[in-house]
Each structure stands twice: as structure tokens, then as C-alpha cells.
Design a protein around this motif. Structure first.
Motif, mmCIF file in Angstrom:
data_model
loop_
_atom_site.group_PDB
_atom_site.id
_atom_site.type_symbol
_atom_site.label_atom_id
_atom_site.label_comp_id
_atom_site.label_asym_id
_atom_site.label_seq_id
_atom_site.Cartn_x
_atom_site.Cartn_y
_atom_site.Cartn_z
ATOM 1 N N LEU A 54 0.861 -1.187 0.000
ATOM 2 C CA LEU A 54 0.000 0.000 0.000
ATOM 3 C C LEU A 54 0.888 1.225 0.000
ATOM 4 O O LEU A 54 1.712 1.410 0.903
ATOM 5 C CB LEU A 54 -0.903 -0.001 1.225
ATOM 6 C CG LEU A 54 -1.807 1.234 1.411
ATOM 7 C CD1 LEU A 54 -2.780 1.373 0.250
ATOM 8 C CD2 LEU A 54 -2.550 1.164 2.746
ATOM 9 N N TYR A 55 0.746 2.065 -1.031
ATOM 10 C CA TYR A 55 1.568 3.268 -1.189
ATOM 11 C C TYR A 55 0.669 4.479 -0.955
ATOM 12 O O TYR A 55 -0.244 4.739 -1.738
ATOM 13 C CB TYR A 55 2.181 3.305 -2.582
ATOM 14 C CG TYR A 55 3.344 4.262 -2.725
ATOM 15 C CD1 TYR A 55 3.166 5.634 -2.630
ATOM 16 C CD2 TYR A 55 4.625 3.783 -2.960
ATOM 17 C CE1 TYR A 55 4.237 6.506 -2.743
ATOM 18 C CE2 TYR A 55 5.700 4.645 -3.095
ATOM 19 C CZ TYR A 55 5.503 5.998 -2.976
ATOM 20 O OH TYR A 55 6.568 6.855 -3.094
ATOM 21 N N VAL A 56 0.923 5.223 0.127
ATOM 22 C CA VAL A 56 0.091 6.361 0.512
ATOM 23 C C VAL A 56 0.891 7.647 0.356
ATOM 24 O O VAL A 56 1.971 7.797 0.933
ATOM 25 C CB VAL A 56 -0.390 6.228 1.968
ATOM 26 C CG1 VAL A 56 -1.284 7.406 2.346
ATOM 27 C CG2 VAL A 56 -1.139 4.918 2.157
ATOM 28 N N LEU A 118 3.784 -1.151 3.848
ATOM 29 C CA LEU A 118 3.130 0.161 3.820
ATOM 30 C C LEU A 118 4.177 1.217 3.560
ATOM 31 O O LEU A 118 5.223 1.249 4.217
ATOM 32 C CB LEU A 118 2.425 0.442 5.150
ATOM 33 C CG LEU A 118 1.902 1.879 5.333
ATOM 34 C CD1 LEU A 118 0.757 2.169 4.359
ATOM 35 C CD2 LEU A 118 1.466 2.114 6.781
ATOM 36 N N ILE A 119 3.894 2.102 2.605
ATOM 37 C CA ILE A 119 4.792 3.212 2.286
ATOM 38 C C ILE A 119 4.017 4.511 2.467
ATOM 39 O O ILE A 119 2.939 4.689 1.872
ATOM 40 C CB ILE A 119 5.320 3.113 0.848
ATOM 41 C CG1 ILE A 119 6.097 1.810 0.656
ATOM 42 C CG2 ILE A 119 6.204 4.305 0.511
ATOM 43 C CD1 ILE A 119 6.341 1.438 -0.784
ATOM 44 N N VAL A 120 4.541 5.399 3.300
ATOM 45 C CA VAL A 120 3.949 6.723 3.498
ATOM 46 C C VAL A 120 4.934 7.733 2.921
ATOM 47 O O VAL A 120 6.009 7.957 3.479
ATOM 48 C CB VAL A 120 3.678 7.008 4.988
ATOM 49 C CG1 VAL A 120 3.076 8.403 5.151
ATOM 50 C CG2 VAL A 120 2.746 5.959 5.574
ATOM 51 N N ASP A 121 4.576 8.298 1.789
ATOM 52 C CA ASP A 121 5.467 9.197 1.054
ATOM 53 C C ASP A 121 5.107 10.643 1.365
ATOM 54 O O ASP A 121 4.049 11.140 0.978
ATOM 55 C CB ASP A 121 5.331 8.941 -0.451
ATOM 56 C CG ASP A 121 6.429 9.624 -1.244
ATOM 57 O OD1 ASP A 121 7.151 10.466 -0.679
ATOM 58 O OD2 ASP A 121 6.567 9.314 -2.445
ATOM 59 N N THR A 153 5.659 -4.224 7.320
ATOM 60 C CA THR A 153 6.861 -3.395 7.279
ATOM 61 C C THR A 153 6.486 -2.033 6.704
ATOM 62 O O THR A 153 5.767 -1.950 5.703
ATOM 63 C CB THR A 153 7.946 -4.052 6.423
ATOM 64 O OG1 THR A 153 8.206 -5.362 6.939
ATOM 65 C CG2 THR A 153 9.225 -3.242 6.427
ATOM 66 N N CYS A 154 6.976 -0.974 7.336
ATOM 67 C CA CYS A 154 6.555 0.386 6.966
ATOM 68 C C CYS A 154 7.759 1.247 6.612
ATOM 69 O O CYS A 154 8.756 1.253 7.325
ATOM 70 C CB CYS A 154 5.789 1.011 8.135
ATOM 71 S SG CYS A 154 5.195 2.675 7.782
#
Length: 458
Positions: A54-56, A118-121, A153-154
């Protein structure tokens, strides 16, 4: 703890196996450093293995715009978008309700899609709070609890500019600092693992590059763990390629697995002697030549003048020539590429024709001697007998050194030879043996003649 491999070339090697499942990691660095490309590369690699990511995005950049740039990368597979790599914007929640609403959004989407990454950009402070750094701290704390509970993993991507992130940095499992280092007219990309919980990592700074295949990392060569010999080099001597010189050596040639430095000014015949050394290669025991200035065609012609059939060796596969490009490569990038070529071609003889190419890099002045020492060790572990040529004037120009002798480099080599033009005849050279390790020689100087039948010594 279970590892989460990134499968990004070189990165898992730096991390001694990858990230940890359920860990939270900050990727910080200036815009354009490669954070977004790396995050997408890890996401698509996971998707190719059957996982979900999931790319946010927290900023106003559209996903379609970002994906347009990513489509130029070989790892980006459009068929995986919105099925295994899911893109979501948290910008509206952040702007209207703050970071707490973003956490709720993430919790819902992570559970709904059963993601493992999870990626929070665009990690930013909640400007609506009187103490924005406190909001970020709480956000990271809640995100860490979510990641641990759901085994996700974040990755948190931030420019590292503006408000300091000291509070949440003490809570995360790892911090990766990206840098676009500029030196005079040149630049190189670097990464430093400033913090990593759970295991040791390769400390210090490491270079990386961005290619059409994504990011490729090059662990600092001399920092890698020492390994055991990969092959048995045996005891059979390796001929230098000049019969009378080999006959003067105690065992009829150089020590197998040894490293030799051939020093001489431009035009002294270093390349021809190197080609004579390579002429002893066979299809079963192939050789590699890394050329810093001359093309393969020029080397074929030069060898032909002295009866050295370089073209035939290329055709049979006994010899491979790699032309070192003029691109601005980092020192470790060149070192890892060289070792990769050696492994791919199962090389037993190697010539690096022109050490100035290695010296003409940003980091050589600080750690070049240690780098060369480790490179020679890695070659010896692979059973490779190597010969490096050095032009003192070219070395001085590349390093800006007032002492162009290269004595510091010579200390790392088993053997050191000097080649110089003779004043007596245009086709004559004087070969002097300055150093030999693990062998002896009946004489230390030779007069070489360059002729159509090869190199002869008296």
C-alpha cells in the motif's frame, strides 16, 4: 525476528539480510535522491513475489503523475497497479482532520487489503497543532503499533528538511539518510544507515546509482566481511608472457593468485606487455581485460603488431575485453562491476589497463589505498592472477597529487615491475623488477624488444 528482504541489488547486503517484518523505517534525503524510486522498487518486487503493498502519498502529487515516471523503470509492471501495488492519497485527511485521521485511514486500508508493506510518502508535521512535532511523534508511535500488530513493514519517506524529526527518530527501527554529494564538477549518490535495530549493518556511507532497472547499491568494498577462498589457486606458475623473463623466475612464472603492478609512462609498452600476459589464457581458463583508454579494435591492432592474436582469443572466448566508459562512476561501483565481470566470466587472468580510471573518482583520495588492497584480496580469493598498469603522470592528473610515484599503491601488490623506453632503439624497452613476493628471480633487469614475432628479452 523475521526478515523482510528488499531484493534491491546491494541493499540487503548492506543490511545483512534486509529489513525486519513489522519494522518502521525512515528514508530521509533531498528531493531527487531516489527515495520514491526505491520505495516503488521494493513494492513491485514484493508484488512480483505474490505480496501486496500500500503506497500512501501525503502531498498533492497525483499518483498518475508519479506512475508516469515509474513506467520507465523495468521493475514497474502496470498489471500489478491497483491489484498488488495499491496507491492511496492521504492528503485530504491530513489537510481537513490532521494526522489522527490519516492513522485511521491507514488502519482501515491495511486491514482491508491485507498488505505486508506500507509506504507513506511525504511525512510532514500537522500544521494545525500548536506543537506539530508532538503530532508527528504520536503519528509514528501509532503507526509503529499498527505495523507490529499486523506484521507490516513500513517505510516513511521524508525530505528531512523543515521541522526536525528528532522525537520520532528515536522511536523508529531504522533511519536511512540519502545524499546527493557534489564534488567540484562531479557528483555521486550516497546512503548511510544511521540507525538499525535488530542486527549489525555495514556502517559508514555507501554509493548507489539509479538506472532503468531501479536503484543498485554498492557496499563500501573494504567494509565487507572477509570470506574464505572461493577456489584453490593451485601451485602452477602463471607466465608473464615473455619466455626469457618467465625462465628467470624461480618457478617459471608468477605466483598464482598474485597481484602485479606494472609502472611506466605513456608509450613505454605497458599495454603490449599486458596483452602478452593475457595470451596465456585459454577457453577453459579465460582472461579479462579492463581497458581505460583503448577500444577492443585498437587493442587487436596493437597486439597484431607484435604477433599477439588478440582477435583469435576474443573469438574463442579465451579473452573478454571490457571498455571502461567515460561515465561518472563511483569508486565502489567500478570495484563491484569488476568483481561481477570476473565472476560471470570465471576469469583466471585479469588486466586493469590504467589505474588512473579508478583514481579519477570522488572517494579515491580518502580511501583509495584501502580500496585497492581489498580489491586485490577479493581477486586472490577468486584465484585470479592480476596485472594492473600505472602511468604516474596519469595518476597525478587524476588525483591532483604532487607525488605521482604511486609508492603507496605499490605496497599492496605482490609484485612491482617498471617499464621504460630505451634510449638505444625505438623498439627497445627496459624492464626492471622492483619487488617480488613468494618467489625469486635470477636477474632484475631485462631489455625487451617489440617485434612482429612478439616480445623478446635479453
Amino acid at each position: 525476528m523475521k526478515r523482510f528482504p528488499t531484493t534491491v541489488p546491494g541493499l540487503d547486503e548492506i543490511l545483512h539480510g534486509g529489513l525486519f517484518e513489522g519494522g518502521v523505517y525512515i528514508l530521509e534525503g533531498p528531493p531527487g535522491a531516489g527515495k520514491t524510486t526505491l520505495a516503488n522498487q521494493i513494492a513491485f518486487s514484493l508484488a512480483a513475489r505474490g505480496g501486496k503493498a500500500l503506497y500512501v502519498t501525503m502531498l498533492a502529487e497525483s499518483h498518475s503523475r508519479m506512475l508516469q515516471h515509474m513506467l520507465g523503470q523495468s521493475f514497474c509492471k502496470p498489471e500489478l497497479v491497483n491489484s498488488s501495488v495499491l496507491y492511496l492519497s492521504g492528503y485530504r485527511e491530513l489537510e481537513e482532520q490532521g494526522l489522527k485521521a490519516v492513522v485511521q485511514l491507514l488502519r482501515s486500508e491495511m486491514a482491508r487489503h491485507q498488505v505486508s508493506l506500507l509506504i507513506v510518502d511525504g511525512l510532514v508535521a500537522d500544521i494545525g497543532q500548536s506543537r506539530p512535532e508532538e503530532g508527528v511523534r504520536q503519528f509514528v508511535h501509532e503507526l509503529q503499533s499498527l505495523a507490529s500488530a499486523m506484521a507490516v513493514t513500513c517505510l516513511l519517506l521524508t525530505s528531512g528538511r523543515g521541522r526536525p524529526l528528532d522525537a520520532e527518530q528515536t522511536m523508529v527501527d531504522g533511519i536511512f539518510a540519502f545524499e546527493d554529494y557534489t564534488y567540484q564538477w562531479r557528483s555521486e549518490r550516497r546512503i548511510q544507515v544511521r540507525k538499525f535495530r535488530g542486527s549489525a549493518v555495514e556502517r559508514g556511507k555507501h554509493t548507489f546509482c539509479i538506472t532503468s532497472d531501479g536503484l543498485r547499491f554498492f557496499p563500501r568494498l573494504e567494509a565487507l566481511p572477509h570470506g574464505a577462498p572461493a577456489v584453490d589457486v593451485g601451485t602452477a606458475p602463471v607466465g608473464l608472457g615473455v619466455p626469457d623473463v618467465d625462465a628467470a623466475l624461480q618457478h617459471g612464472g608468477l605466483e598464482p593468485g598474485s597481484g602485479t603492478l606494472l609502472v611506466g609512462r605513456s608509450g613505454s609498452g605497458k599495454t603490449l606487455l599486458a596483452l602478452a600476459f593475457l595470451a596465456g589464457a585459454t577457453r577453459g581458463k579465460p582472461a579479462l581485460m579492463v581497458s581505460g583508454t583503448e577500444t577492443a579494435l585498437e587493442l587487436v591492432r596493437a597486439g597484431g603488431l607484435c604477433g599477439l592474436r588478440v582477435d583469435a582469443a576474443l573469438e574463442t572466448g579465451a579473452l573478454c575485453i571490457y571498455e571502461q566508459g567515460a561515465e561518472d562512476e563511483a569508486l565502489d561501483e567500478m570495484g563491484h562491476k569488476l568483481l561481477r565481470l570476473v565472476d560471470e566470466h570465471r576469469v583466471t587472468r585479469l588486466v586493469v589497463d590504467g589505474m588512473a580510471a579508478l583514481a579519477d573518482t570522488v572517494a579515491f583520495s580518502e580511501r583509495g589505498y584501502r580500496f585497492v588492497g581489498r580489491l586485490l584480496r577479493e581477486l586472490k580469493l577468486r584465484g585470479v592472477t592480476s596485472l594492473f598498469t600505472l602511468d604516474p603522470a596519469a595518476l597525478a592528473a587524476a588525483t591532483g597529487s604532487r607525488d605521482p610515484s604511486g609508492d603507496g599503491l605499490a605496497a599492496w601488490f605482490d609484485n612491482v615491475l617498471h617499464l621504460a623506453r630505451s634510449d638505444e632503439a625505438p623498439d627497445s624497452r627496459r624492464l626492471s623488477v622492483a619487488k617480488l613476493r613468494a618467489t625469486r628471480m635470477s636477474r632484475n633487469t631485462f631489455d625487451l624488444t617489440l617485434g612482429a614475432s612478439g616480445l623478446t628479452a635479453t
